[in-house]
Motif scaffolding. Structure first.
Motif, PDB file in Angstrom:
ATOM      1  N   UNK A 149       0.825  -1.200   0.000  1.00 18.95           N
ATOM      2  CA  UNK A 149       0.000   0.000   0.000  1.00 18.95           C
ATOM      3  C   UNK A 149       0.867   1.261   0.000  1.00 18.95           C
ATOM      4  N   UNK A 150       1.843   1.289   0.901  1.00 13.29           N
ATOM      5  CA  UNK A 150       2.633   2.514   1.016  1.00 13.29           C
ATOM      6  C   UNK A 150       3.554   2.722  -0.185  1.00 13.29           C
ATOM      7  N   UNK A 156       0.675   2.808  -3.519  1.00 16.45           N
ATOM      8  CA  UNK A 156      -0.325   3.862  -3.493  1.00 16.45           C
ATOM      9  C   UNK A 156       0.244   5.200  -3.054  1.00 16.45           C
ATOM     10  N   UNK A 157       1.138   5.159  -2.041  1.00 18.31           N
ATOM     11  CA  UNK A 157       1.625   6.416  -1.497  1.00 18.31           C
ATOM     12  C   UNK A 157       3.037   6.746  -1.985  1.00 18.31           C
ATOM     13  N   UNK A 158       3.571   5.903  -2.880  1.00 21.06           N
ATOM     14  CA  UNK A 158       4.881   6.175  -3.495  1.00 21.06           C
ATOM     15  C   UNK A 158       6.002   6.366  -2.468  1.00 21.06           C
ATOM     16  N   UNK A 159       5.965   5.620  -1.385  1.00 21.97           N
ATOM     17  CA  UNK A 159       7.056   5.684  -0.424  1.00 21.97           C
ATOM     18  C   UNK A 159       8.287   5.009  -1.012  1.00 21.97           C
ATOM     19  N   UNK A 194       6.123  -1.523 -18.128  1.00 19.26           N
ATOM     20  CA  UNK A 194       4.792  -1.202 -17.616  1.00 19.26           C
ATOM     21  C   UNK A 194       3.896  -0.616 -18.699  1.00 19.26           C
ATOM     22  N   UNK A 196       0.114  -1.687 -19.681  1.00 21.13           N
ATOM     23  CA  UNK A 196      -0.994  -0.738 -19.588  1.00 21.13           C
ATOM     24  C   UNK A 196      -1.739  -0.652 -20.911  1.00 21.13           C
ATOM     25  N   UNK A 203      -4.111  -3.885 -18.808  1.00 22.01           N
ATOM     26  CA  UNK A 203      -3.947  -4.481 -17.486  1.00 22.01           C
ATOM     27  C   UNK A 203      -3.576  -3.399 -16.479  1.00 22.01           C
ATOM     28  N   UNK A 207      -1.226  -2.317 -13.859  1.00 20.10           N
ATOM     29  CA  UNK A 207       0.104  -2.652 -13.348  1.00 20.10           C
ATOM     30  C   UNK A 207       0.064  -2.770 -11.834  1.00 20.10           C
ATOM     31  N   UNK A 208      -0.636  -1.808 -11.232  1.00 18.59           N
ATOM     32  CA  UNK A 208      -0.642  -1.758  -9.789  1.00 18.59           C
ATOM     33  C   UNK A 208      -1.286  -3.003  -9.195  1.00 18.59           C
ATOM     34  N   UNK A 228      15.086   1.187  -8.403  1.00 20.30           N
ATOM     35  CA  UNK A 228      15.168   1.150  -6.945  1.00 20.30           C
ATOM     36  C   UNK A 228      16.606   0.961  -6.500  1.00 20.30           C
ATOM     37  N   UNK A 283       5.099   2.917 -16.234  1.00 21.05           N
ATOM     38  CA  UNK A 283       3.976   3.506 -15.499  1.00 21.05           C
ATOM     39  C   UNK A 283       2.742   3.576 -16.377  1.00 21.05           C
ATOM     40  N   UNK A 284       1.630   3.240 -15.834  1.00 23.25           N
ATOM     41  CA  UNK A 284       0.399   3.405 -16.573  1.00 23.25           C
ATOM     42  C   UNK A 284       0.018   4.867 -16.510  1.00 23.25           C
ATOM     43  N   UNK A 332      -0.928   5.761 -13.243  1.00 19.39           N
ATOM     44  CA  UNK A 332       0.113   5.829 -12.218  1.00 19.39           C
ATOM     45  C   UNK A 332       0.894   7.137 -12.246  1.00 19.39           C
ATOM     46  N   UNK A 377       5.225   5.414   9.147  1.00 21.03           N
ATOM     47  CA  UNK A 377       4.288   5.143   8.058  1.00 21.03           C
ATOM     48  C   UNK A 377       3.387   6.351   7.843  1.00 21.03           C
ATOM     49  N   UNK A 420       5.474   8.867   5.999  1.00 18.52           N
ATOM     50  CA  UNK A 420       5.699   8.473   4.609  1.00 18.52           C
ATOM     51  C   UNK A 420       4.429   8.625   3.785  1.00 18.52           C
ATOM     52  N   UNK A 421       3.309   8.257   4.398  1.00 13.81           N
ATOM     53  CA  UNK A 421       2.081   8.152   3.628  1.00 13.81           C
ATOM     54  C   UNK A 421       1.320   9.445   3.485  1.00 13.81           C
ATOM     55  N   UNK A 464       3.527  13.839   2.668  1.00 17.87           N
ATOM     56  CA  UNK A 464       4.291  14.243   1.491  1.00 17.87           C
ATOM     57  C   UNK A 464       3.539  15.315   0.728  1.00 17.87           C
ATOM     58  N   UNK A 482       3.765  15.960  -2.540  1.00 16.83           N
ATOM     59  CA  UNK A 482       3.245  15.544  -3.851  1.00 16.83           C
ATOM     60  C   UNK A 482       2.034  14.660  -3.645  1.00 16.83           C
ATOM     61  N   UNK A 520      -0.692  11.946  -5.105  1.00 14.67           N
ATOM     62  CA  UNK A 520      -0.706  10.882  -6.087  1.00 14.67           C
ATOM     63  C   UNK A 520      -2.147  10.587  -6.431  1.00 14.67           C
TER      64      UNK A 520
END
Lengths: 305, 354
Positions: free
Chosen positions: A79-80, A83-86, A173, A177, A181, A183-184, A298, B1-2, B5, B340, B343-344, B347, B349, B351
């Motif tokens: 999730x992080x 979704x949250x781009x950590x 990706x 896409x 599909x 990706x996420x 990464x 990235x889609x 995304x 967390x 981080x979550x 930020x 930015x 998303x």
């Protein structure tokens, strides 16, 4: 038992938990997500398995609980990160910390409590083969399950359509896409599946290998799994080889001590970790170049000059 | 990235000044962390309200304030050890091992000198030895990154376990205190080699050294040529290389400086607080320092502040153990949830959610 056969038997026994975690991490990394929280998934898996096995007297229920717990913690990472781009590496360690804290909080009451564990079961016929019988066919059921999981994961990752989608999520990706599909969604599946396998690995550690729960019992095996996946280039059979290598190095210490070699225990304890670093050095460069595009982002913040 | 995304830049809400909305986000995020932590305590049969109030109450005593200052000293070093390499884009998760190497290096130096030099001189040499040992340990990971292409996060993690075994090997064997009633500890550091206490505060000099180190790191990263080049490498290594910067050397130096800082943290704890190596020496300080650095996005002064904050959480967590009967490591849950949350939800930015 001879030294070689004792070490090889120990390689399988001690390597299996890393094998589960490593194959799990192979799914996640194929989809372009590194999960250092694998260590945490193993921890919560180990405690959940031990607690449930202790309460229900059923190690299978324990294994199932370990699987679910490991997956649940990996879901936090997914999730992080997704979704949250950590940052993947940092968030993985935060997730590990969460697992470490939760298992200390809920595990304290299980520290010296007995639990119904898996017992080794010698496979009739195969188990009485000279040499390999002891090494491969006299183990707990979760170890046998891992023998099936490795080829199944190899097929899933490299030959199945789903594996293709998974690898595309880590590599290309935009293609994925454009074929409609998400990706996420695929990455979520890969990370959570990885966590469930790590949890099962933790279960094997607690209720088949150590038959005990104690704080921070995973002791870096999850990190070792991540390292093994790097030099195994996410291929399940090579992950198995790396995991068993670590297991063999683990088994060397008690085997030597039982034979009266007066070597300091802690010098021996470092051997498994040193072995993994040495193998990483020996195979590292080639493997790093083969990593999926998504992973390179990464792992390679900056190029080597 | 889609397409889904791709981060969508949402115009910041103009209704509130940036500072206020960021502050609000922090409050909501940290409040959420506290609520989740409370529900875990509830699940464990502890009263979260009592636990929180005893945590806050514990922070107001003089002993706790002293405890926070004492714990902050090695923690600030551990956090700076992450922040400096991070400026160059490197992830140093080896604080745990580098702190130990600092303690090991200093102990080795103290044993080698055997009190032959004046205390002050010895103390400086202890710091040097600890910093060098920490730097060597982290530079090894940097070197592997550069020459073999293995990610430093993985090697520093593995090196932590090797460092721990190295210390255990030494304290159970060669360095075991002959007068230590069989305990696996080194002989206590001779009194002249210990850090002095500062005035009437009862605090050892470690926290002040840590503050000086923070200021130095801030200055070095901000105002020196080296700091500038590190930031260029961290921002765009390819551009840095084309501009003729020695990227390899910069990466190694960033790792080495990080390791040296962690090594100093180990020395400060040894010479200021514990005076001997024992099996649990600075355990998990490296990881908490890592979290502190990420909490504050690697800006030295904020990183040090975050380290003090986490030290406060750790100290207040001791009251959990005493008053609510929860294991000491329970505070790790709170720390992870705070991280967390940060981080979550803090930020800037946004998303797009799909």
């Amino acid at each position: 038992m001879s030294l070689a056969s004792e070490v090889l038997t120990g390689a399988v026994r001690g390597g299996t938990s890393i094998l589960y975690a490593g194959v799990g991490e192979s799914y996640a990394e194929s989809a372009g997500v590194v999960n250092l929280g694998t260590e945490g998934s193993m921890l919560v898996g180990a405690l959940a398995a031990y607690a449930v096995a202790s309460e229900t007297n059923n190690p299978w229920a324990g294994a199932l609980a370990g699987l679910v717990a490991g997956g649940a913690l990996a879901l936090v990472h997914a999730y992080f990160v997704l979704h949250r781009k950590a940052n993947q590496l940092a968030n993985g360690l935060v997730v590990l910390f969460l697992g470490l804290g939760l298992t200390s909080l809920f595990g304290a009451s299980y520290v010296s409590k007995p639990a119904k564990s898996f017992t080794p079961w010698r496979i009739p016929g195969l188990g009485s083969l000279p040499g390999v019988g002891d090494i491969l066919f006299n183990h707990d059921p979760l170890t046998y399950l891992s023998f099936l999981m490795v080829p199944a994961s190899w097929w899933l990752l490299t030959r199945s359509r789903w594996g293709l989608l998974l690898r595309a999520a880590g590599e290309r990706t935009e293609v994925l896409a454009s074929y409609g599909h998400s990706v996420r969604r695929i990455q979520y599946m890969a990370v959570v599946l990885g966590g469930t396998l790590a949890g099962l690995g933790g279960a094997q550690l607690a209720i088949a290998y150590a038959n005990a729960w104690f704080e921070n019992m995973v002791q870096g095996r999850g990190f070792v799994a991540v390292a093994v996946v790097i030099f195994a280039a996410r291929q399940p059979f090579k992950v198995a080889a790396g995991s068993y290598l670590f297991g063999a190095a683990l088994a060397l210490s008690p085997a030597l001590q039982a034979r009266g070699y007066g070597i300091n225990q802690f010098a021996l304890d470092a051997i498994p970790y040193v072995t993994i670093v040495v193998v990483l050095v020996a195979l590292g460069r080639r493997r790093a170049a083969e990593a999926p595009e998504g992973l390179k982002k990464v792992f390679e913040v900056s190029p080597s000059t | 990235m889609t397409a889904a995304d791709v981060p969508v830049v949402v115009a910041p809400k103009r209704a509130l000044p940036g500072g206020v909305s960021a502050g609000l986000r922090w409050v909501v995020a940290l409040g959420g962390a506290a609520v989740i932590f409370g529900s875990f305590m509830l699940a464990k049969g502890a009263n979260p309200f009592e636990a929180f109030s005893s945590m806050f109450a514990a922070l107001r005593t003089d002993t706790s304030l002293k405890g926070i200052a004492t714990q902050s000293a090695p923690l600030i070093f551990a956090a700076l050890a992450v922040a400096v390499p991070a400026k160059a884009g490197l992830v140093n998760v080896g604080g745990e091992g580098q702190l130990l190497l600092g303690g090991i290096g200093a102990t080795a130096m103290s044993l080698a000198l055997g009190g032959s030099l004046p205390g002050g001189v010895t103390l400086v040499l202890l710091c040097l030895a600890g910093a060098l040992a920490g730097a060597a340990w982290s530079a090894l990971a940097g070197l592997l990154r550069l020459k073999v292409g293995i990610n430093e996060a993985v090697t520093t993690l593995l090196l932590n376990y090797i460092a721990l075994d190295l210390m255990l090997f030494l304290i159970y064997d060669k360095w075991k205190d002959a007068n230590g009633s069989g305990q696996p500890v080194t002989a206590p550091l001779p009194v002249p080699e210990r850090l002095p206490l500062i005035g009437a505060s009862g605090l050892h000099a470690g926290i002040f050294i840590a503050v000086v180190a923070t200021a130095t790191a801030w200055w070095a990263l901000r105002s020196t040529r080296w700091g500038f080049q590190l930031r260029v490498v961290g921002g765009n290594p390819e551009a840095a290389r084309r501009a003729g910067l020695k990227v390899g050397l910069l990466l190694i130096s960033a790792m080495a400086v990080g390791g040296a800082l962690a090594g100093l943290g180990g020395v400060v704890q040894l010479a200021g607080a514990e005076f001997k190596l024992r099996p649990g020496f600075l355990v998990s300080y490296g990881y908490i320092g890592f979290l502190a650095s990420w909490l504050a996005r690697h800006h030295p002064v904020r990183v040090a502040t975050a380290a003090v904050l986490l030290a406060a959480i750790a100290v207040s967590g001791d009251s959990l153990q005493l008053d609510s009967g929860l294991p000491a490591a329970t505070v790790n849950v709170l720390m992870a949830l705070v991280l967390l949350a940060v981080f979550g939800w803090t930020q800037h930015k946004k998303v797009a959610t799909t």
